[in-house]
Design a protein around this motif. Structure first.
Motif, short mmCIF file in Angstrom:
data_model
loop_
_atom_site.label_atom_id
_atom_site.label_comp_id
_atom_site.label_asym_id
_atom_site.label_seq_id
_atom_site.Cartn_x
_atom_site.Cartn_y
_atom_site.Cartn_z
N GLY A 1 18.09 11.92 4.40
CA GLY A 1 17.77 10.69 5.11
C GLY A 1 16.29 10.53 5.32
O GLY A 1 15.51 11.47 5.15
N GLY A 2 15.91 9.33 5.70
CA GLY A 2 14.50 9.05 5.94
C GLY A 2 14.12 7.69 5.41
O GLY A 2 14.96 6.79 5.29
N GLU A 3 12.86 7.52 5.08
CA GLU A 3 12.37 6.23 4.59
C GLU A 3 11.25 6.46 3.58
O GLU A 3 10.10 6.68 3.96
N PRO A 4 11.58 6.41 2.28
CA PRO A 4 10.55 6.56 1.25
C PRO A 4 9.56 5.39 1.29
O PRO A 4 9.81 4.36 1.94
N VAL A 5 8.46 5.55 0.59
CA VAL A 5 7.49 4.46 0.46
C VAL A 5 7.23 4.19 -1.01
O VAL A 5 7.46 5.05 -1.87
N SER B 1 0.81 -1.23 0.00
CA SER B 1 0.00 0.00 0.00
C SER B 1 0.84 1.27 0.00
O SER B 1 0.34 2.35 -0.33
N GLY B 2 2.10 1.15 0.40
CA GLY B 2 2.93 2.34 0.53
C GLY B 2 2.63 3.15 1.78
O GLY B 2 2.97 4.32 1.86
N ALA B 3 2.01 2.52 2.77
CA ALA B 3 1.69 3.22 4.01
C ALA B 3 2.96 3.60 4.75
O ALA B 3 3.94 2.85 4.74
N PRO B 4 3.00 4.77 5.39
CA PRO B 4 4.18 5.16 6.17
C PRO B 4 4.38 4.23 7.35
O PRO B 4 3.43 3.62 7.86
N ILE B 5 5.63 4.14 7.83
CA ILE B 5 5.98 3.18 8.88
C ILE B 5 5.20 3.44 10.16
O ILE B 5 4.83 2.49 10.87
N GLU C 1 10.88 8.06 11.85
CA GLU C 1 10.83 9.52 11.90
C GLU C 1 10.47 9.96 13.32
O GLU C 1 9.54 9.45 13.93
N GLY C 2 11.22 10.91 13.86
CA GLY C 2 10.96 11.40 15.20
C GLY C 2 11.63 10.62 16.31
O GLY C 2 11.59 11.02 17.47
N ASP C 3 12.22 9.45 15.99
CA ASP C 3 12.98 8.65 16.96
C ASP C 3 12.15 8.26 18.18
O ASP C 3 12.67 8.19 19.30
N GLY C 4 10.87 7.97 17.98
CA GLY C 4 9.99 7.62 19.10
C GLY C 4 10.10 6.16 19.48
O GLY C 4 9.93 5.27 18.63
N LEU C 5 10.35 5.88 20.76
CA LEU C 5 10.49 4.49 21.22
C LEU C 5 9.20 3.69 21.00
O LEU C 5 9.25 2.48 20.77
N ALA C 6 8.07 4.35 21.04
CA ALA C 6 6.79 3.66 20.85
C ALA C 6 6.62 3.17 19.42
O ALA C 6 5.77 2.31 19.15
N THR C 7 7.42 3.70 18.49
CA THR C 7 7.32 3.31 17.08
C THR C 7 8.42 2.35 16.67
O THR C 7 8.21 1.50 15.81
#
Length: 369
Positions: A266-270, A148-152, A188-194
């Protein structure tokens, strides 16, 4: 040798990757801020082996459980129990890994300390499903999400909802005194919950002391690339967050208008996949799209690759392209999401093997004077 040839993009990429390797990142953290001696070490993710090494060396008597991707378990500490599983689509080994994690956490004695080492990939590598859900259903849902190309962030929210070990649920079974989580951020955002869908996060109102540190990130990798560059850095941004079909013309336009020098992103394309997609990954798809956008341009080279050394379900990290890479046969490869064989035939594919880290992707471009 021209200055363009002297700027080795792969060497610069390795400078960024080496700065965030799991072993170095964990060792730095342990040196700068010592922890209570753990009674157990758990490492999960693509970089689990690298992260576990300095911890196991510091506390050789602590039992160590490592869950990582297939073919990533080599060079693990000798006394560690290693489980390899599938990524990005879970398999039976992922279910076994999830049960092993639950058992390890639940075995903690009162007053004991746990060290969790978490890196990207954990979402697929270990799972315990809720009652009524089958592995076949999970596989089908995962494949649909990937296509689907959904973001992580969206994907990991869904993963957490249908898991018995994600989003703080794993550590809810801990009966000891303290948990410390050291994490490599691949979000993105370096969140531990993600990161890893929150497999190393604590539940709300945890009955134990909890501390967490992000020990490596995309920002650290990009800074290391800039520091190693023999030419001026013109761009350094975490901006690779969109569909590759949108990013390719945007990046090409920015590079065309930008000043000569090094440009780091940097980042993560979809990627949105067609029915029956070919072979490739998001970095290869972006590289192929960029090759089309910069076709015929002189003095511009672009390397885009996953910092973990694997792009999609392949053995390649990404690709190195320039203004001579593109041919019209690439249109069909783009439409079929079949970048791997096309880039291989053009001599643009780059294979690095596992890197011991996972902090999303790096794009490094050099524009000559």
């Amino acid at each position: 040798m021209t200055m363009s040839e002297a700027v080795d993009l792969l060497k610069l990429w390795w400078a960024g990757v080496d700065a965030v390797r799991g072993d170095r990142a964990v060792a730095r953290s342990l040196d700068s801020d010592p922890l209570p001696a753990p009674d157990r070490i758990i490492a999960v993710g693509k970089a689990a082996v690298a992260m576990a090494k300095p911890a196991a060396q510091t506390w050789p008597n602590a039992p160590c459980l490592i869950v990582t991707k297939y073919h990533h378990g080599a060079d693990a500490p000798a006394h560690a129990h290693v489980i390899e599983a599938a990524h990005p689509v879970p398999d039976d080994a992922s279910m076994a890994a999830g049960r092993a994690l639950q058992e390890a956490v639940a075995s903690a004695q009162p007053g004991s300390n746990l060290l969790m080492l978490v890196s990207g990939g954990a979402s697929a590598l270990a799972e315990v499903l809720p009652d009524g859900m089958t592995l076949d259903t999970l596989k089908a849902d995962t494949n649909a999400l990937l296509a689907s190309g959904a973001p992580i962030g969206e994907m990991n929210t869904l993963r957490t909802q249908r898991s018995r070990i994600k989003g703080g649920k794993l550590l809810a079974g801990f009966g000891g005194a303290t948990v410390t989580t050291l994490a490599l951020s691949d979000v993105e955002g370096d969140g531990l919950a993600t990161i890893g869908s929150g497999i190393g996060d604590a539940p709300a109102d945890a009955p134990f002391d909890f501390a967490a540190r992000i020990v490596a990130s995309n920002a650290i990798a990009r800074e290391a690339v800039a520091a190693a560059s023999p030419v001026a850095t013109q761009t350094n941004a975490e901006s690779l967050y969109d569909d590759v079909t949108v990013l390719a013309p945007r990046i090409a336009g920015a590079l065309s208008a930008g000043a000569p020098g090094l440009h780091i992103m940097g980042g993560e394309p979809v990627v949105q996949l067609p029915d029956a997609p070919g072979m490739g990954g998001r970095n290869m798809a972006l590289a192929l799209g960029l090759a089309r956008e910069i076709a015929g341009t002189s003095g511009l080279r672009i390397f885009v690759a996953g910092t973990d050394g694997t792009d999609g379900p392949t053995d390649a990290a990404g690709a190195l392209i320039d203004g001579d890479t593109w041919t019209d046969s690439g249109h069909d490869a783009l439409a079929r999401a079949d970048a791997y064989p096309w880039l291989a035939n053009r001599g643009a594919l780059v294979k690095t093997g596992p890197t011991g880290t996972n902090v999303m992707d790096l794009l490094i471009a050099h524009k000559a004077d």
